[in-house]
Design an enzyme around this catalytic site. Structure first.
Site, PDB file in Angstrom:
ATOM      1  N   GLY A 192      12.155  -8.919  40.254  1.00 55.58           N
ATOM      2  CA  GLY A 192      11.605  -9.212  38.923  1.00 55.58           C
ATOM      3  C   GLY A 192      12.695  -9.148  37.872  1.00 55.58           C
ATOM      4  N   ARG A 221      13.312 -10.879  33.269  1.00 60.46           N
ATOM      5  CA  ARG A 221      12.868 -10.514  31.911  1.00 60.46           C
ATOM      6  C   ARG A 221      12.675  -8.998  31.819  1.00 60.46           C
ATOM      7  NH1 ARG A 221       6.502 -12.411  32.118  1.00 60.46           N
ATOM      8  NH2 ARG A 221       5.733 -10.294  32.423  1.00 60.46           N
ATOM      9  N   ASP A 280       7.643 -14.524  45.972  1.00 59.91           N
ATOM     10  CA  ASP A 280       6.494 -13.766  45.485  1.00 59.91           C
ATOM     11  C   ASP A 280       6.357 -12.520  46.358  1.00 59.91           C
ATOM     12  OD1 ASP A 280       3.996 -12.680  44.947  1.00 59.91           O
ATOM     13  OD2 ASP A 280       3.071 -14.640  44.568  1.00 59.91           O
ATOM     14  N   ASN A 323      12.199  -3.133  40.910  1.00 59.40           N
ATOM     15  CA  ASN A 323      11.767  -3.135  39.505  1.00 59.40           C
ATOM     16  C   ASN A 323      10.451  -3.877  39.282  1.00 59.40           C
ATOM     17  OD1 ASN A 323      12.172  -3.337  36.411  1.00 59.40           O
ATOM     18  ND2 ASN A 323      12.137  -5.476  37.072  1.00 59.40           N
ATOM     19  N   SER A 363       6.815   5.069  36.870  1.00 56.68           N
ATOM     20  CA  SER A 363       6.304   5.134  35.503  1.00 56.68           C
ATOM     21  C   SER A 363       5.837   6.563  35.255  1.00 56.68           C
ATOM     22  CB  SER A 363       5.106   4.188  35.371  1.00 56.68           C
ATOM     23  OG  SER A 363       4.375   4.482  34.203  1.00 56.68           O
ATOM     24  N   TYR A 370      -2.791   0.950  39.072  1.00 52.45           N
ATOM     25  CA  TYR A 370      -1.381   0.954  38.660  1.00 52.45           C
ATOM     26  C   TYR A 370      -0.826   2.379  38.783  1.00 52.45           C
ATOM     27  CZ  TYR A 370       2.696   0.480  35.541  1.00 52.45           C
ATOM     28  OH  TYR A 370       3.971   0.485  35.013  1.00 52.45           O
ATOM     29  N   ALA A 411      -1.886   4.846  40.590  1.00 48.84           N
ATOM     30  CA  ALA A 411      -1.789   5.233  42.003  1.00 48.84           C
ATOM     31  C   ALA A 411      -0.561   4.574  42.648  1.00 48.84           C
ATOM     32  CB  ALA A 411      -3.058   4.828  42.745  1.00 48.84           C
ATOM     33  N   LYS A 414       2.175   3.749  41.210  1.00 51.00           N
ATOM     34  CA  LYS A 414       3.407   4.363  40.703  1.00 51.00           C
ATOM     35  C   LYS A 414       3.589   5.779  41.251  1.00 51.00           C
ATOM     36  CE  LYS A 414       4.908   0.874  38.323  1.00 51.00           C
ATOM     37  NZ  LYS A 414       6.127   0.165  38.752  1.00 51.00           N
TER      38      LYS A 414
HETATM   39  P1  NAD Z   1       7.580  -7.305  32.736  1.00 46.40           P
HETATM   40  O1  NAD Z   1       6.169  -7.709  32.909  1.00 46.40           O
HETATM   41  O2  NAD Z   1       8.387  -7.947  31.692  1.00 46.40           O
HETATM   42  O3  NAD Z   1       8.385  -7.425  34.104  1.00 46.40           O
HETATM   43  C1  NAD Z   1       7.803  -7.360  35.365  1.00 46.40           C
HETATM   44  C2  NAD Z   1       8.589  -8.269  36.291  1.00 46.40           C
HETATM   45  O4  NAD Z   1       7.992  -8.224  37.594  1.00 46.40           O
HETATM   46  C3  NAD Z   1       8.568  -9.726  35.823  1.00 46.40           C
HETATM   47  O5  NAD Z   1       9.862 -10.276  35.924  1.00 46.40           O
HETATM   48  C4  NAD Z   1       7.625 -10.390  36.810  1.00 46.40           C
HETATM   49  O6  NAD Z   1       7.883 -11.752  37.036  1.00 46.40           O
HETATM   50  C5  NAD Z   1       7.905  -9.551  38.072  1.00 46.40           C
HETATM   51  N1  NAD Z   1       6.832  -9.718  39.049  1.00 46.40           N
HETATM   52  C6  NAD Z   1       5.501  -9.528  38.878  1.00 46.40           C
HETATM   53  N2  NAD Z   1       4.820  -9.879  39.982  1.00 46.40           N
HETATM   54  C7  NAD Z   1       5.751 -10.293  40.890  1.00 46.40           C
HETATM   55  C8  NAD Z   1       5.685 -10.794  42.209  1.00 46.40           C
HETATM   56  N3  NAD Z   1       4.510 -10.951  42.832  1.00 46.40           N
HETATM   57  N4  NAD Z   1       6.833 -11.141  42.826  1.00 46.40           N
HETATM   58  C9  NAD Z   1       8.033 -11.006  42.205  1.00 46.40           C
HETATM   59  N5  NAD Z   1       8.155 -10.535  40.945  1.00 46.40           N
HETATM   60  C10 NAD Z   1       7.031 -10.196  40.293  1.00 46.40           C
HETATM   61  O7  NAD Z   1       7.511  -5.731  32.484  1.00 46.40           O
HETATM   62  P2  NAD Z   1       8.602  -4.581  32.496  1.00 46.40           P
HETATM   63  O8  NAD Z   1       8.114  -3.594  31.518  1.00 46.40           O
HETATM   64  O9  NAD Z   1       9.980  -5.124  32.379  1.00 46.40           O
HETATM   65  O10 NAD Z   1       8.358  -3.957  33.952  1.00 46.40           O
HETATM   66  C11 NAD Z   1       9.416  -3.602  34.835  1.00 46.40           C
HETATM   67  C12 NAD Z   1       8.970  -2.401  35.656  1.00 46.40           C
HETATM   68  O11 NAD Z   1       8.846  -1.272  34.792  1.00 46.40           O
HETATM   69  C13 NAD Z   1       7.593  -2.558  36.308  1.00 46.40           C
HETATM   70  O12 NAD Z   1       7.617  -2.007  37.599  1.00 46.40           O
HETATM   71  C14 NAD Z   1       6.683  -1.738  35.417  1.00 46.40           C
HETATM   72  O13 NAD Z   1       5.554  -1.280  36.101  1.00 46.40           O
HETATM   73  C15 NAD Z   1       7.611  -0.621  35.018  1.00 46.40           C
HETATM   74  N6  NAD Z   1       7.243   0.110  33.798  1.00 46.40           N
HETATM   75  C16 NAD Z   1       7.076  -0.524  32.618  1.00 46.40           C
HETATM   76  C17 NAD Z   1       6.772   0.239  31.479  1.00 46.40           C
HETATM   77  C18 NAD Z   1       6.626  -0.386  30.127  1.00 46.40           C
HETATM   78  O14 NAD Z   1       6.191   0.299  29.185  1.00 46.40           O
HETATM   79  N7  NAD Z   1       6.994  -1.641  29.920  1.00 46.40           N
HETATM   80  C19 NAD Z   1       6.619   1.622  31.583  1.00 46.40           C
HETATM   81  C20 NAD Z   1       6.791   2.227  32.808  1.00 46.40           C
HETATM   82  C21 NAD Z   1       7.113   1.466  33.922  1.00 46.40           C
END
Ligand code: NAD
Length: 244
Positions: free
Chosen positions: A9, A12, A61, A88, A140, A154, A156, A158
């Site tokens: 991922g 972005r 995917d 990630n 998370s 989600y 669970a 994490k």
């Molecule tokens: P985001 O939604 O911008 O990024 C998530 C990424 O995962 C995207 O690039 C998306 O395309 C990819 N993704 C989703 N489904 C996929 C699949 N089936 N195959 C391949 N890639 C896939 O959000 P983010 O905040 O950058 O999230 C990154 C990580 O951080 C995630 O694991 C999220 O759970 C975790 N996180 C985020 C936060 C927050 O506040 N943003 C807090 C704690 C943890």
């Protein structure tokens, strides 16, 4: 010789920041992405131009085991070895507890927990063979001590990722270090639908009185992969500005 990192991922949010942090430190980059072809191509040229490292894009995917298998095969064929894996990619489905379905659970667990397991198994084996490597899982604070019934699956997933961190650190010792970063609220697309009032309340609960930025997470991920963290293994680091 440059080291190689695979970031899932990676086009972005935190993934993009992590990719750039490693590139800045001389790593060749394997970026996994699922949909955004255009963004992936522009990020690849930006990184190659800015940091003069190699970038390999792999569309896969992570909900599908065969796509993960193919991705790892391609990455190893093209780059020879993977020194760092960053699990990630993640999804969150926001729904009332009572409306949540088994399908929602499966979808979330597939991407957030089962894919990191498959990748750890496949790439961990290679790292053991090459006698070195680091894996960083992005969990998370929801996986530790938060209470939002609307994201039960989600949370669970994490928590499960933290267990995966501990268990795989044992399995892959002594050559591979496996650690986990547990971010709190971070400004990414994942949070763009949150209600304004909720964001205000949550911001109040963060000691530094703001959400984090993706780059603040990326720096910790890079630190954990680096030799500066050579004695850190099987650990979970909260990066949440002090949420209470
Ligand atoms: P985001 O939604 O911008 O990024 C998530 C990424 O995962 C995207 O690039 C998306 O395309 C990819 N993704 C989703 N489904 C996929 C699949 N089936 N195959 C391949 N890639 C896939 O959000 P983010 O905040 O950058 O999230 C990154 C990580 O951080 C995630 O694991 C999220 O759970 C975790 N996180 C985020 C936060 C927050 O506040 N943003 C807090 C704690 C943890």
């Amino acid at each position: 010789m440059n080291k190689n990192v695979l970031v899932t991922g990676g086009t972005r949010g935190m993934g993009e920041a992590i990719v750039k942090e490693f590139a800045q430190n001389g790593y060749n980059i394997i970026i996994n992405y699922v949909k955004s072809n255009k963004k992936a191509i522009s990020l690849k040229s930006e990184i190659e131009r800015e940091y003069k490292v190699k970038v390999l894009l792999i569309q896969a995917d992570l909900s599908y085991e065969d796509e993960i298998n193919k991705m790892v095969k391609t990455a190893l064929q093209e780059f020879g070895r993977i020194d760092v894996l960053v699990n990630n990619a993640g999804i969150v489905i926001d729904k009332e507890f009572g409306n949540r379905t088994v399908e929602d659970w499966k979808q979330t667990l597939n991407v957030n927990l089962i894919a990191p397991f498959i990748l750890t198994k496949l790439i961990g084996k290679e790292m053991v063979k090459q006698k070195g490597g680091a894996i960083i899982n992005i969990s998370s604070t929801n996986g530790i001590d938060t209470y939002y019934p609307s994201s039960v699956d989600y949370d669970a997933s994490k928590s499960g990722l933290i267990s995966l961190t501990y268990d795989s650190a044992v399995e892959l010792a002594p050559y591979v270090r496996v650690n986990c970063v547990a971010p709190g609220w971070v400004n990414t697309e994942m949070n763009k639908e949150l209600a304004e009032e909720f964001v205000k309340e949550e911001t109040e609960r963060i000691l530094v009185k703001r959400f984090g930025e993706p780059e603040e997470i990326a720096k910790v991920v890079y630190f954990l992969a680096s030799d500066n963290a050579s004695f850190i293994n099987s650990s979970v680091i909260k990066v949440d500005g002090g949420w209470y």
